[in-house]
Design a protein around this motif. Structure first.
Motif, PDB file in Angstrom:
ATOM      1  N   MET A  78     -22.141   3.718  30.302  1.00 45.60           N
ATOM      2  CA  MET A  78     -22.573   2.617  29.428  1.00 45.60           C
ATOM      3  C   MET A  78     -23.105   3.195  28.128  1.00 45.60           C
ATOM      4  SD  MET A  78     -25.589  -0.132  30.088  1.00 45.60           S
ATOM      5  CE  MET A  78     -24.630  -1.163  31.144  1.00 45.60           C
ATOM      6  N   ASN A  79     -22.549   2.790  27.007  1.00 45.04           N
ATOM      7  CA  ASN A  79     -23.092   3.327  25.755  1.00 45.04           C
ATOM      8  C   ASN A  79     -23.412   2.227  24.747  1.00 45.04           C
ATOM      9  OD1 ASN A  79     -20.594   2.546  25.092  1.00 45.04           O
ATOM     10  ND2 ASN A  79     -19.778   4.600  24.711  1.00 45.04           N
ATOM     11  N   LYS A  80     -23.336   0.960  25.184  1.00 38.13           N
ATOM     12  CA  LYS A  80     -23.620  -0.116  24.236  1.00 38.13           C
ATOM     13  C   LYS A  80     -25.014  -0.667  24.483  1.00 38.13           C
ATOM     14  CE  LYS A  80     -20.953  -3.117  22.571  1.00 38.13           C
ATOM     15  NZ  LYS A  80     -20.092  -4.326  22.517  1.00 38.13           N
ATOM     16  N   PHE A  81     -26.018   0.045  24.027  1.00 41.56           N
ATOM     17  CA  PHE A  81     -27.351  -0.542  24.093  1.00 41.56           C
ATOM     18  C   PHE A  81     -28.178  -0.117  22.893  1.00 41.56           C
ATOM     19  CE2 PHE A  81     -28.612   3.416  25.844  1.00 41.56           C
ATOM     20  CZ  PHE A  81     -27.686   3.730  26.828  1.00 41.56           C
ATOM     21  N   ASP A  82     -29.231  -0.904  22.654  1.00 40.97           N
ATOM     22  CA  ASP A  82     -30.116  -0.661  21.523  1.00 40.97           C
ATOM     23  C   ASP A  82     -31.515  -0.376  22.048  1.00 40.97           C
ATOM     24  OD1 ASP A  82     -28.153  -1.501  19.551  1.00 40.97           O
ATOM     25  OD2 ASP A  82     -28.503  -3.515  20.331  1.00 40.97           O
ATOM     26  N   LYS A 123     -45.236  -8.660  20.397  1.00 38.15           N
ATOM     27  CA  LYS A 123     -46.187  -9.463  21.184  1.00 38.15           C
ATOM     28  C   LYS A 123     -45.469 -10.594  21.942  1.00 38.15           C
ATOM     29  CE  LYS A 123     -50.881 -10.776  21.129  1.00 38.15           C
ATOM     30  NZ  LYS A 123     -52.093 -11.091  20.440  1.00 38.15           N
ATOM     31  N   ALA A 124     -44.475 -11.180  21.296  1.00 38.78           N
ATOM     32  CA  ALA A 124     -43.756 -12.296  21.935  1.00 38.78           C
ATOM     33  C   ALA A 124     -42.956 -11.846  23.157  1.00 38.78           C
ATOM     34  CB  ALA A 124     -42.813 -12.934  20.911  1.00 38.78           C
ATOM     35  N   ASP A 125     -42.816 -10.521  23.341  1.00 34.77           N
ATOM     36  CA  ASP A 125     -42.025  -9.992  24.465  1.00 34.77           C
ATOM     37  C   ASP A 125     -42.890  -9.660  25.681  1.00 34.77           C
ATOM     38  OD1 ASP A 125     -39.724  -9.891  22.794  1.00 34.77           O
ATOM     39  OD2 ASP A 125     -40.381  -7.949  22.002  1.00 34.77           O
ATOM     40  N   LEU A 126     -44.188  -9.979  25.618  1.00 31.51           N
ATOM     41  CA  LEU A 126     -45.072  -9.491  26.683  1.00 31.51           C
ATOM     42  C   LEU A 126     -44.701 -10.012  28.065  1.00 31.51           C
ATOM     43  CD1 LEU A 126     -48.589  -9.257  24.982  1.00 31.51           C
ATOM     44  CD2 LEU A 126     -47.289  -7.422  26.068  1.00 31.51           C
ATOM     45  N   LEU A 127     -44.258 -11.254  28.139  1.00 35.54           N
ATOM     46  CA  LEU A 127     -43.855 -11.787  29.464  1.00 35.54           C
ATOM     47  C   LEU A 127     -42.644 -11.026  29.993  1.00 35.54           C
ATOM     48  CD1 LEU A 127     -43.983 -15.690  29.778  1.00 35.54           C
ATOM     49  CD2 LEU A 127     -44.903 -13.954  31.341  1.00 35.54           C
ATOM     50  N   ALA A 128     -41.697 -10.751  29.107  1.00 38.42           N
ATOM     51  CA  ALA A 128     -40.506  -9.995  29.505  1.00 38.42           C
ATOM     52  C   ALA A 128     -40.898  -8.566  29.897  1.00 38.42           C
ATOM     53  CB  ALA A 128     -39.495  -9.977  28.361  1.00 38.42           C
ATOM     54  N   LEU A 129     -41.866  -8.001  29.179  1.00 36.45           N
ATOM     55  CA  LEU A 129     -42.340  -6.658  29.525  1.00 36.45           C
ATOM     56  C   LEU A 129     -42.981  -6.673  30.911  1.00 36.45           C
ATOM     57  CD1 LEU A 129     -42.913  -3.695  28.687  1.00 36.45           C
ATOM     58  CD2 LEU A 129     -45.109  -4.508  27.786  1.00 36.45           C
ATOM     59  N   GLN A 130     -43.771  -7.704  31.187  1.00 40.96           N
ATOM     60  CA  GLN A 130     -44.405  -7.789  32.506  1.00 40.96           C
ATOM     61  C   GLN A 130     -43.342  -7.926  33.602  1.00 40.96           C
ATOM     62  OE1 GLN A 130     -46.634 -11.308  33.639  1.00 40.96           O
ATOM     63  NE2 GLN A 130     -48.174 -10.021  34.631  1.00 40.96           N
ATOM     64  N   ALA A 151     -34.796  -0.830  26.185  1.00 39.02           N
ATOM     65  CA  ALA A 151     -33.359  -0.580  25.984  1.00 39.02           C
ATOM     66  C   ALA A 151     -32.668  -1.884  26.342  1.00 39.02           C
ATOM     67  CB  ALA A 151     -32.872   0.539  26.892  1.00 39.02           C
ATOM     68  N   LYS A 152     -31.886  -2.421  25.410  1.00 40.27           N
ATOM     69  CA  LYS A 152     -31.242  -3.720  25.619  1.00 40.27           C
ATOM     70  C   LYS A 152     -29.730  -3.610  25.460  1.00 40.27           C
ATOM     71  CE  LYS A 152     -33.705  -7.567  24.300  1.00 40.27           C
ATOM     72  NZ  LYS A 152     -34.277  -8.511  23.331  1.00 40.27           N
ATOM     73  N   ASN A 153     -29.049  -4.422  26.218  1.00 38.38           N
ATOM     74  CA  ASN A 153     -27.607  -4.581  26.058  1.00 38.38           C
ATOM     75  C   ASN A 153     -27.399  -6.060  25.732  1.00 38.38           C
ATOM     76  OD1 ASN A 153     -24.871  -4.483  26.172  1.00 38.38           O
ATOM     77  ND2 ASN A 153     -24.750  -4.220  28.394  1.00 38.38           N
ATOM     78  N   CYS A 154     -27.038  -6.360  24.485  1.00 39.98           N
ATOM     79  CA  CYS A 154     -27.072  -7.748  23.989  1.00 39.98           C
ATOM     80  C   CYS A 154     -28.476  -8.281  24.253  1.00 39.98           C
ATOM     81  CB  CYS A 154     -25.992  -8.598  24.628  1.00 39.98           C
ATOM     82  SG  CYS A 154     -24.352  -7.984  24.246  1.00 39.98           S
ATOM     83  N   ASN A 155     -28.612  -9.355  25.032  1.00 39.32           N
ATOM     84  CA  ASN A 155     -29.956  -9.900  25.245  1.00 39.32           C
ATOM     85  C   ASN A 155     -30.607  -9.412  26.523  1.00 39.32           C
ATOM     86  OD1 ASN A 155     -30.388 -11.338  22.910  1.00 39.32           O
ATOM     87  ND2 ASN A 155     -29.140 -13.059  23.647  1.00 39.32           N
ATOM     88  N   GLU A 156     -29.903  -8.569  27.261  1.00 39.38           N
ATOM     89  CA  GLU A 156     -30.448  -8.155  28.558  1.00 39.38           C
ATOM     90  C   GLU A 156     -31.304  -6.902  28.421  1.00 39.38           C
ATOM     91  OE1 GLU A 156     -28.970  -7.538  33.138  1.00 39.38           O
ATOM     92  OE2 GLU A 156     -27.503  -7.541  31.521  1.00 39.38           O
ATOM     93  N   ILE A 157     -32.482  -6.936  29.036  1.00 37.00           N
ATOM     94  CA  ILE A 157     -33.377  -5.776  28.991  1.00 37.00           C
ATOM     95  C   ILE A 157     -33.048  -4.892  30.186  1.00 37.00           C
ATOM     96  CG2 ILE A 157     -35.776  -5.028  29.058  1.00 37.00           C
ATOM     97  CD1 ILE A 157     -36.454  -7.881  27.902  1.00 37.00           C
ATOM     98  N   LEU A 158     -32.595  -3.668  29.897  1.00 37.63           N
ATOM     99  CA  LEU A 158     -32.129  -2.764  30.952  1.00 37.63           C
ATOM    100  C   LEU A 158     -33.223  -1.823  31.429  1.00 37.63           C
ATOM    101  CD1 LEU A 158     -28.830  -1.539  29.240  1.00 37.63           C
ATOM    102  CD2 LEU A 158     -29.190  -3.619  30.567  1.00 37.63           C
ATOM    103  N   ALA A 159     -34.154  -1.517  30.529  1.00 38.40           N
ATOM    104  CA  ALA A 159     -35.101  -0.440  30.800  1.00 38.40           C
ATOM    105  C   ALA A 159     -36.233  -0.518  29.779  1.00 38.40           C
ATOM    106  CB  ALA A 159     -34.394   0.907  30.667  1.00 38.40           C
ATOM    107  N   TYR A 160     -37.332   0.199  30.073  1.00 38.94           N
ATOM    108  CA  TYR A 160     -38.391   0.276  29.059  1.00 38.94           C
ATOM    109  C   TYR A 160     -39.107   1.610  29.161  1.00 38.94           C
ATOM    110  CZ  TYR A 160     -42.408  -0.361  32.219  1.00 38.94           C
ATOM    111  OH  TYR A 160     -43.365  -0.183  33.188  1.00 38.94           O
ATOM    112  N   ILE A 161     -39.784   1.960  28.060  1.00 35.86           N
ATOM    113  CA  ILE A 161     -40.670   3.127  28.060  1.00 35.86           C
ATOM    114  C   ILE A 161     -42.023   2.734  27.476  1.00 35.86           C
ATOM    115  CG2 ILE A 161     -39.142   5.125  28.000  1.00 35.86           C
ATOM    116  CD1 ILE A 161     -39.151   5.027  25.003  1.00 35.86           C
ATOM    117  N   LYS A 162     -43.034   3.451  27.930  1.00 39.55           N
ATOM    118  CA  LYS A 162     -44.376   3.320  27.350  1.00 39.55           C
ATOM    119  C   LYS A 162     -44.777   4.703  26.830  1.00 39.55           C
ATOM    120  CE  LYS A 162     -49.192   2.254  28.266  1.00 39.55           C
ATOM    121  NZ  LYS A 162     -50.279   2.291  29.269  1.00 39.55           N
TER     122      LYS A 162
END
Ligand SMILES: CC(C)(COP(=O)(O)OP(=O)(O)OC[C@H]1O[C@@H](n2cnc3c(N)ncnc32)[C@H](O)[C@@H]1OP(=O)(O)O)[C@@H](O)C(=O)NCCC(=O)NCCS
Length: 174
Positions: free
Chosen positions: A1-5, A11-18, A65-76
């Protein structure tokens, strides 16, 4: 997979982060911990109140890390006093790196790690480091493959259970 940003969490992403924080923690450690310890971690360490506090720390940053609107991963990432261990040289800590289980082994983690190293170099920091549970064999292999070396250990409490993290670091040539 190489198509991600890679995008900085707002702040508006906090629910998605949780949501991704809880899901990936549960998927990674659910089978090897008691329900009580797991629930405690999800309810206390990954509560909205706690995540908001961490997000508001100016020395901490989260990225998706997102693929279109999907959140695949995160880092802190933590720098300066936000780091969970005191370091003698200007450093960055990767406190969390989690890829959703259905997207693991496709290069997403590598992409986020490369991004973390780039951010660290851009800030003129000399070292990147992290703690990894001593029994998390695949993550340890992933870091070793990326030239991280063991430099210590520390213990942490998962609910009532004391666990050992290996501390690994990589010096960065600017
Ligand atoms: C550890 C973690 C962050 C690594 O992320 P990832 O996206 O799975 O990592 P990558 O895909 O870049 O690399 C993983 C493996 O897949 C392989 N791989 C990567 N792309 C591949 C592809 N297209 N085809 C086949 N294999 C591939 C890599 O070579 C690597 O091999 P390794 O197991 O020998 O190291 C991820 O697995 C994860 O989130 N695990 C659960 C949470 C966790 O343990 N976090 C760390 C806490 S410290």
């Amino acid at each position: 997979m190489n198509k991600f940003d890679v995008l900085r969490v707002q702040k508006a992403d906090l629910l998605a982060l949780q949501e991704i924080s809880r899901q990936t923690f549960f998927d990674t450690f659910g089978e090897v911990n008691t329900n009580e310890d797991m629930n405690h971690y999800l309810e206390v360490n990954l509560s909205m109140e706690q995540l908001t506090l961490e997000f508001c720390n100016p020395s901490t940053s989260f990225y998706f890390a997102k693929n279109c609107n999907e959140i695949l991963a995160y880092i802190k990432l933590n720098e300066a006093k936000a780091q969970t261990e005191k370091r003698d040289i200007p450093s960055m800590e990767i406190e969390r790196i989690y890829v959703r289980k259905e997207y693991q082994n496709r290069g997403v983690g590598q992409f986020l790690l490369d991004k973390s190293i780039q951010i660290t170099k851009d800030k003129q920091l000399k070292l990147i480091w992290l703690g990894v549970w001593e029994q998390n064999v695949s993550a340890i292999r992933f870091y070793e493959r990326n030239q991280f070396q063991l430099f210590g250990k520390h213990s942490f409490m998962l609910g009532t259970d004391e666990q050992i993290d290996l501390l690994m670091e990589r010096h960065l040539d600017q």
